[in-house]
Write a protein that holds these residues in place. Structure first.
Motif, PDB file in Angstrom:
ATOM      1  N   PRO A  51       1.023  -1.075  -0.020  1.00 39.38           N
ATOM      2  CA  PRO A  51       0.074   0.045   0.000  1.00 39.38           C
ATOM      3  C   PRO A  51       0.911   0.926   0.259  1.00 39.38           C
ATOM      4  O   PRO A  51       1.857   1.317   0.588  1.00 39.38           O
ATOM      5  CB  PRO A  51      -0.760  -0.005   1.341  1.00 39.38           C
ATOM      6  N   GLY A  52       0.352   2.101  -0.636  1.00 41.93           N
ATOM      7  CA  GLY A  52       1.162   2.917  -0.993  1.00 41.93           C
ATOM      8  C   GLY A  52       2.739   3.264  -1.859  1.00 41.93           C
ATOM      9  O   GLY A  52       2.956   4.015  -2.275  1.00 41.93           O
ATOM     10  N   MET A  53       2.825   2.326  -2.439  1.00 38.41           N
ATOM     11  CA  MET A  53       4.270   2.020  -3.486  1.00 38.41           C
ATOM     12  C   MET A  53       3.305   1.591  -4.911  1.00 38.41           C
ATOM     13  O   MET A  53       2.322   1.500  -5.315  1.00 38.41           O
ATOM     14  CB  MET A  53       5.024   0.706  -2.976  1.00 38.41           C
ATOM     15  N   TRP A  54       4.682   1.997  -5.555  1.00 36.14           N
ATOM     16  CA  TRP A  54       4.195   2.430  -7.018  1.00 36.14           C
ATOM     17  C   TRP A  54       5.434   1.727  -8.074  1.00 36.14           C
ATOM     18  O   TRP A  54       6.677   2.202  -7.321  1.00 36.14           O
ATOM     19  CB  TRP A  54       3.682   4.043  -7.924  1.00 36.14           C
ATOM     20  N   ALA A  55       5.576   0.830  -8.804  1.00 34.12           N
ATOM     21  CA  ALA A  55       7.133   0.343  -9.656  1.00 34.12           C
ATOM     22  C   ALA A  55       6.327   0.442 -10.697  1.00 34.12           C
ATOM     23  O   ALA A  55       5.513  -0.411 -11.338  1.00 34.12           O
ATOM     24  CB  ALA A  55       6.743  -0.811  -9.239  1.00 34.12           C
ATOM     25  N   GLY A  56       7.432   0.728 -11.481  1.00 37.05           N
ATOM     26  CA  GLY A  56       7.019   1.183 -13.523  1.00 37.05           C
ATOM     27  C   GLY A  56       8.417   1.397 -13.607  1.00 37.05           C
ATOM     28  O   GLY A  56      10.013   0.974 -13.791  1.00 37.05           O
ATOM     29  N   GLY A  57       8.902   2.651 -14.857  1.00 41.01           N
ATOM     30  CA  GLY A  57      10.083   3.211 -15.164  1.00 41.01           C
ATOM     31  C   GLY A  57       9.715   4.247 -15.579  1.00 41.01           C
ATOM     32  O   GLY A  57       8.726   5.258 -14.157  1.00 41.01           O
ATOM     33  N   ILE A  58      10.835   5.175 -15.685  1.00 42.16           N
ATOM     34  CA  ILE A  58      10.411   6.602 -15.140  1.00 42.16           C
ATOM     35  C   ILE A  58       9.682   7.254 -16.563  1.00 42.16           C
ATOM     36  O   ILE A  58       8.933   8.634 -16.995  1.00 42.16           O
ATOM     37  CB  ILE A  58      12.516   7.159 -15.830  1.00 42.16           C
ATOM     38  N   VAL A  59       9.368   6.354 -17.758  1.00 40.05           N
ATOM     39  CA  VAL A  59       8.566   6.954 -18.488  1.00 40.05           C
ATOM     40  C   VAL A  59       7.073   6.697 -17.700  1.00 40.05           C
ATOM     41  O   VAL A  59       6.200   8.222 -17.786  1.00 40.05           O
ATOM     42  CB  VAL A  59       8.815   6.186 -20.121  1.00 40.05           C
ATOM     43  N   GLY A  60       7.450   6.069 -17.126  1.00 35.32           N
ATOM     44  CA  GLY A  60       5.318   6.114 -16.626  1.00 35.32           C
ATOM     45  C   GLY A  60       5.351   6.977 -15.557  1.00 35.32           C
ATOM     46  O   GLY A  60       4.005   7.853 -14.943  1.00 35.32           O
ATOM     47  N   LEU A  61       6.647   7.077 -14.539  1.00 37.12           N
ATOM     48  CA  LEU A  61       6.633   8.753 -12.945  1.00 37.12           C
ATOM     49  C   LEU A  61       6.507  10.089 -14.233  1.00 37.12           C
ATOM     50  O   LEU A  61       5.512  10.571 -13.695  1.00 37.12           O
ATOM     51  CB  LEU A  61       8.284   8.505 -13.088  1.00 37.12           C
ATOM     52  N   LYS A  62       7.017   9.798 -15.634  1.00 32.93           N
ATOM     53  CA  LYS A  62       6.853  11.730 -16.453  1.00 32.93           C
ATOM     54  C   LYS A  62       5.575  11.327 -16.384  1.00 32.93           C
ATOM     55  O   LYS A  62       5.156  13.068 -16.961  1.00 32.93           O
ATOM     56  CB  LYS A  62       7.977  11.125 -17.247  1.00 32.93           C
ATOM     57  N   SER A  63       4.644  10.434 -17.049  1.00 36.95           N
ATOM     58  CA  SER A  63       3.416  10.530 -17.248  1.00 36.95           C
ATOM     59  C   SER A  63       2.321  10.801 -16.716  1.00 36.95           C
ATOM     60  O   SER A  63       1.322  11.625 -16.320  1.00 36.95           O
ATOM     61  CB  SER A  63       3.004   8.705 -18.275  1.00 36.95           C
ATOM     62  N   ILE A  64       2.725  10.540 -14.887  1.00 36.11           N
ATOM     63  CA  ILE A  64       2.138  10.673 -14.235  1.00 36.11           C
ATOM     64  C   ILE A  64       2.007  11.555 -13.339  1.00 36.11           C
ATOM     65  O   ILE A  64       0.988  12.638 -12.818  1.00 36.11           O
ATOM     66  CB  ILE A  64       2.333  10.058 -13.415  1.00 36.11           C
ATOM     67  N   LEU A  65       3.211  12.108 -13.674  1.00 33.10           N
ATOM     68  CA  LEU A  65       3.172  13.595 -13.050  1.00 33.10           C
ATOM     69  C   LEU A  65       2.951  15.302 -14.499  1.00 33.10           C
ATOM     70  O   LEU A  65       2.645  16.193 -14.159  1.00 33.10           O
ATOM     71  CB  LEU A  65       4.929  13.939 -12.475  1.00 33.10           C
ATOM     72  N   GLY A  66       2.687  14.568 -15.467  1.00 29.75           N
ATOM     73  CA  GLY A  66       2.662  15.211 -16.691  1.00 29.75           C
ATOM     74  C   GLY A  66       3.419  16.184 -17.023  1.00 29.75           C
ATOM     75  O   GLY A  66       2.965  17.557 -17.459  1.00 29.75           O
ATOM     76  N   VAL A  67       4.582  15.700 -16.814  1.00 29.91           N
ATOM     77  CA  VAL A  67       5.881  16.298 -17.035  1.00 29.91           C
ATOM     78  C   VAL A  67       6.556  15.871 -19.051  1.00 29.91           C
ATOM     79  O   VAL A  67       6.110  15.166 -19.012  1.00 29.91           O
ATOM     80  CB  VAL A  67       6.997  16.426 -16.287  1.00 29.91           C
ATOM     81  N   ARG A  68       7.138  17.358 -19.289  1.00 29.53           N
ATOM     82  CA  ARG A  68       7.776  16.599 -20.668  1.00 29.53           C
ATOM     83  C   ARG A  68       9.121  15.827 -20.813  1.00 29.53           C
ATOM     84  O   ARG A  68       9.999  14.815 -21.898  1.00 29.53           O
ATOM     85  CB  ARG A  68       8.048  17.981 -21.305  1.00 29.53           C
ATOM     86  N   SER A  69       9.401  15.827 -19.090  1.00 28.35           N
ATOM     87  CA  SER A  69      11.218  15.457 -19.654  1.00 28.35           C
ATOM     88  C   SER A  69      11.355  14.313 -18.790  1.00 28.35           C
ATOM     89  O   SER A  69      10.917  14.759 -17.162  1.00 28.35           O
ATOM     90  CB  SER A  69      11.935  16.358 -19.852  1.00 28.35           C
ATOM     91  N   ARG A  70      12.264  13.882 -18.812  1.00 25.53           N
ATOM     92  CA  ARG A  70      12.622  12.010 -17.464  1.00 25.53           C
ATOM     93  C   ARG A  70      13.526  13.500 -16.907  1.00 25.53           C
ATOM     94  O   ARG A  70      13.008  12.732 -15.445  1.00 25.53           O
ATOM     95  CB  ARG A  70      13.101  11.128 -18.072  1.00 25.53           C
TER      96      ARG A  70
END
Length: 358
Positions: A52-71
């Motif tokens: 609970p409270g955890m996320w696992a994936g990649g830097i591209v997925g993190l960029k999508s979650i935050l809504g930013v353009r660059s890694r």
């Protein structure tokens, strides 16, 4: 639904995340996509165990979650949140696997372990449980709040039906501490590191969420949260309703010696004398509930008997303890009131019989 100052967290719907710049705006996006229960999460064909409270994936997925353009921007945001103690993260340079853990996650609001279902919440649905103290970390460090930080700060300090704040019975109100029901733009500006004019522009921009009511003289202002989730539809109070409560409090406190400014004095009086007014609100609601239980037009076709309150079990949620009646497992058990009953007058179809065999 009550949401008192004594409760340590508040609810934030996932479809009303704060907008604008701010470190807590990014935190809310990460928290809204984290796992709400233990299990296995799928990402790009990989299965990752999460808590609970955890996320696992990649830097591209993190960029999508935050809504930013660059890694780079995504990783810098994650690093900033980590330095402030809001998240912990790990990035494997070989596999490029990224995991982050929300450090302020409310465990009591997490679901049970899931073996073969979704562990991540559906985007835009449900709510987050926010610790009330989550924004205090920024205030204590004299951090310059961003727009999203200020928005979340007001939300985390929203209260509803608090007996020490009579105004919160009109609509969910923003309150900072026991003696902080009445606010000023100056005090909010000092807390956020803003000028007074910037605070005023903030409320003009976000008037669809936070309604600001000015009080006479140098008392200050009231702030109501329009979107805070409650059991009933929230309607904003009129100026006359607010002034009526204010006049009642001033009458009760007429003989109290004034200490400090008008604003400080009024905050103490609100905390001291609100209980006298909230008792009247509660009586009015009880009368309204009693009237709503009566069928005025349609005939009553059925009546149900329930266990008395002392015989109910309890369950816990984010804000209170609720009672519930356990389901009857055996058909032969009779469900009725906790008092002597003439069993011969109960309809025979409610009984089960066992045929004796010779």
């Amino acid at each position: 639904m009550k949401c008192l100052m004594k409760y340590q967290w508040v609810k934030l719907p996932r479809n009303h995340l704060p907008e604008g710049k701010g470190v807590l705006g990014a935190w809310a996006k990460l928290a809204s996509r984290a796992a709400f229960r233990k299990g296995n999460a799928s990402y790009c064909g990989h299965i990752n165990p999460v808590s609970p409270g955890m996320w696992a994936g990649g830097i591209v997925g993190l960029k999508s979650i935050l809504g930013v353009r660059s890694r780079q921007e995504a990783q810098e945001t994650l690093e900033q949140l980590s330095e402030l103690g809001y998240v912990q993260y790990d990035l494997d340079t070989n596999t490029k696997k990224l995991t982050y853990q929300i450090t302020d996650w409310v465990v009591k609001c997490s679901g049970k372990e899931c073996m073969n279902g979704a562990v991540y919440a559906t985007d835009g649905y449900g709510f987050l449980c926010l610790p009330r103290s989550i924004t205090e970390r920024l205030a204590e460090k004299h951090y310059i709040f961003g727009e999203a930080d200020a928005w979340l700060d007001l939300w985390c300090h929203s209260v509803s039906r608090d007996p020490y704040n009579a105004f919160s019975f009109l609509a969910p109100a923003v309150q900072y501490g026991k003696f902080g029901a009445i606010l000023t733009l100056e005090t909010l500006g000092q807390r956020w590191g803003w000028e007074k004019t910037k605070v005023w522009r903030f409320f003009k921009k976000h008037g669809d969420v936070f309604a600001l009511y000015r009080l006479p003289s140098s008392y200050g202002c009231l702030i109501f949260n329009k979107l805070y989730p409650s059991d009933t539809e929230v309607s904003l109070p009129s100026q006359d309703q607010i002034m009526s409560i204010l006049d009642e409090i001033r009458i009760h406190s007429a003989n109290v010696q004034k200490k400090g400014s008008d604003h400080e004095h009024l905050n103490r009086m609100v905390a001291w004398y609100s209980k006298r007014l909230t008792g009247q609100f509660q009586e009015a609601e009880d009368e309204s509930d009693a009237e709503s239980r009566v069928a005025l037009l349609d005939p009553i076709l059925r009546a149900y008997l329930s266990l008395c309150r002392n015989c109910k079990n309890c369950e816990y949620d984010c804000s209170s303890v609720k009672g519930y009646t356990p389901a009857v497992i055996e058909a032969s058990n009779i469900r009725g009131p906790c008092m002597p009953v003439d069993i011969t007058k109960i309809a025979k179809e409610f009984f089960t019989y066992e045929q004796e065999t010779g």
